[in-house]
Design a protein around this motif. Sequence first.
Motif, PDB file in Angstrom:
ATOM      1  N   HIS A  46       0.834  -1.206   0.000  1.00 35.45           N
ATOM      2  CA  HIS A  46       0.000   0.000   0.000  1.00 35.45           C
ATOM      3  C   HIS A  46       0.870   1.258   0.000  1.00 35.45           C
ATOM      4  O   HIS A  46       0.569   2.224  -0.711  1.00 35.45           O
ATOM      5  CB  HIS A  46      -0.948  -0.022   1.184  1.00 35.45           C
ATOM      6  N   GLU A  50       0.789   4.148  -2.861  1.00 37.35           N
ATOM      7  CA  GLU A  50       0.509   5.522  -2.441  1.00 37.35           C
ATOM      8  C   GLU A  50       1.680   6.452  -2.778  1.00 37.35           C
ATOM      9  O   GLU A  50       1.468   7.601  -3.168  1.00 37.35           O
ATOM     10  CB  GLU A  50       0.173   5.571  -0.957  1.00 37.35           C
ATOM     11  N   THR A  60      -5.311  14.853  -5.492  1.00 39.51           N
ATOM     12  CA  THR A  60      -6.550  14.086  -5.669  1.00 39.51           C
ATOM     13  C   THR A  60      -6.237  12.628  -5.996  1.00 39.51           C
ATOM     14  O   THR A  60      -6.872  11.715  -5.451  1.00 39.51           O
ATOM     15  CB  THR A  60      -7.422  14.708  -6.776  1.00 39.51           C
ATOM     16  N   GLU A  63      -5.063  10.927  -2.804  1.00 36.47           N
ATOM     17  CA  GLU A  63      -6.189  10.599  -1.921  1.00 36.47           C
ATOM     18  C   GLU A  63      -6.974   9.405  -2.458  1.00 36.47           C
ATOM     19  O   GLU A  63      -7.403   8.545  -1.682  1.00 36.47           O
ATOM     20  CB  GLU A  63      -7.117  11.798  -1.777  1.00 36.47           C
ATOM     21  N   LEU A  64      -7.148   9.345  -3.760  1.00 39.09           N
ATOM     22  CA  LEU A  64      -7.845   8.214  -4.365  1.00 39.09           C
ATOM     23  C   LEU A  64      -7.084   6.913  -4.112  1.00 39.09           C
ATOM     24  O   LEU A  64      -7.683   5.887  -3.767  1.00 39.09           O
ATOM     25  CB  LEU A  64      -8.042   8.451  -5.856  1.00 39.09           C
ATOM     26  N   GLN A  66      -5.100   6.275  -1.619  1.00 38.54           N
ATOM     27  CA  GLN A  66      -5.296   5.951  -0.201  1.00 38.54           C
ATOM     28  C   GLN A  66      -6.657   5.300   0.026  1.00 38.54           C
ATOM     29  O   GLN A  66      -6.757   4.313   0.763  1.00 38.54           O
ATOM     30  CB  GLN A  66      -5.182   7.208   0.657  1.00 38.54           C
ATOM     31  N   ASN A  67      -7.687   5.842  -0.595  1.00 38.86           N
ATOM     32  CA  ASN A  67      -9.028   5.284  -0.423  1.00 38.86           C
ATOM     33  C   ASN A  67      -9.133   3.874  -0.990  1.00 38.86           C
ATOM     34  O   ASN A  67      -9.774   3.007  -0.386  1.00 38.86           O
ATOM     35  CB  ASN A  67     -10.075   6.196  -1.075  1.00 38.86           C
ATOM     36  N   ILE A  68      -8.498   3.644  -2.118  1.00 39.38           N
ATOM     37  CA  ILE A  68      -8.495   2.298  -2.691  1.00 39.38           C
ATOM     38  C   ILE A  68      -7.802   1.336  -1.734  1.00 39.38           C
ATOM     39  O   ILE A  68      -8.302   0.241  -1.460  1.00 39.38           O
ATOM     40  CB  ILE A  68      -7.814   2.291  -4.074  1.00 39.38           C
ATOM     41  N   ASN A  69      -6.651   1.739  -1.203  1.00 41.01           N
ATOM     42  CA  ASN A  69      -5.937   0.877  -0.265  1.00 41.01           C
ATOM     43  C   ASN A  69      -6.763   0.585   0.977  1.00 41.01           C
ATOM     44  O   ASN A  69      -6.792  -0.545   1.460  1.00 41.01           O
ATOM     45  CB  ASN A  69      -4.593   1.493   0.117  1.00 41.01           C
ATOM     46  N   ARG A  70      -7.423   1.596   1.504  1.00 39.91           N
ATOM     47  CA  ARG A  70      -8.263   1.385   2.689  1.00 39.91           C
ATOM     48  C   ARG A  70      -9.366   0.375   2.412  1.00 39.91           C
ATOM     49  O   ARG A  70      -9.706  -0.425   3.262  1.00 39.91           O
ATOM     50  CB  ARG A  70      -8.862   2.698   3.163  1.00 39.91           C
ATOM     51  N   SER A  71      -9.913   0.425   1.213  1.00 33.44           N
ATOM     52  CA  SER A  71     -10.999  -0.490   0.873  1.00 33.44           C
ATOM     53  C   SER A  71     -10.491  -1.924   0.737  1.00 33.44           C
ATOM     54  O   SER A  71     -11.266  -2.868   0.834  1.00 33.44           O
ATOM     55  CB  SER A  71     -11.688  -0.052  -0.418  1.00 33.44           C
TER      56      SER A  71
END
Length: 124
Positions: A46, A50, A60, A63-64, A66-71
């Motif tokens: 991850h 990132e 942007t 951040e996208l 990061q959000n993909i990794n969190r999911s």
Amino acid sequence: LREIMEPQLAALAAEMGEARHIEMLESILEKQGQTTDGIELRKLDHEFHETLAAATGNATLYELAQNINRSLLPPKTKIYDNRERQVISLEGHKRIVDAIKAKDIEGAKAEMRAHIARVKSTVF
């Protein structure tokens, strides 16, 4: 989503990335090569993706990523314990970084596509 976004991130990183980003990516590769712990490898994977997004210079996109990794965090932890996947992931990451260092935009894009396909083949 990764299959669509990540090749473009790699291409932008090759075009826009600074020496500090390459150093960060190489540091991650070094750590990745020194462990077989699935939880640590998940974190490093991850971090790699990132950092690649950060190298684009686009907040942007970062951040996208990061959000993909969190999911992806909890449900797929065990896939990082697969030794074949570990080797394939590290080799792919190295090829991507080599293309980025060479400022090879198309090569970085192609290496990311190949990396995603190879890793995906170990999961499904």
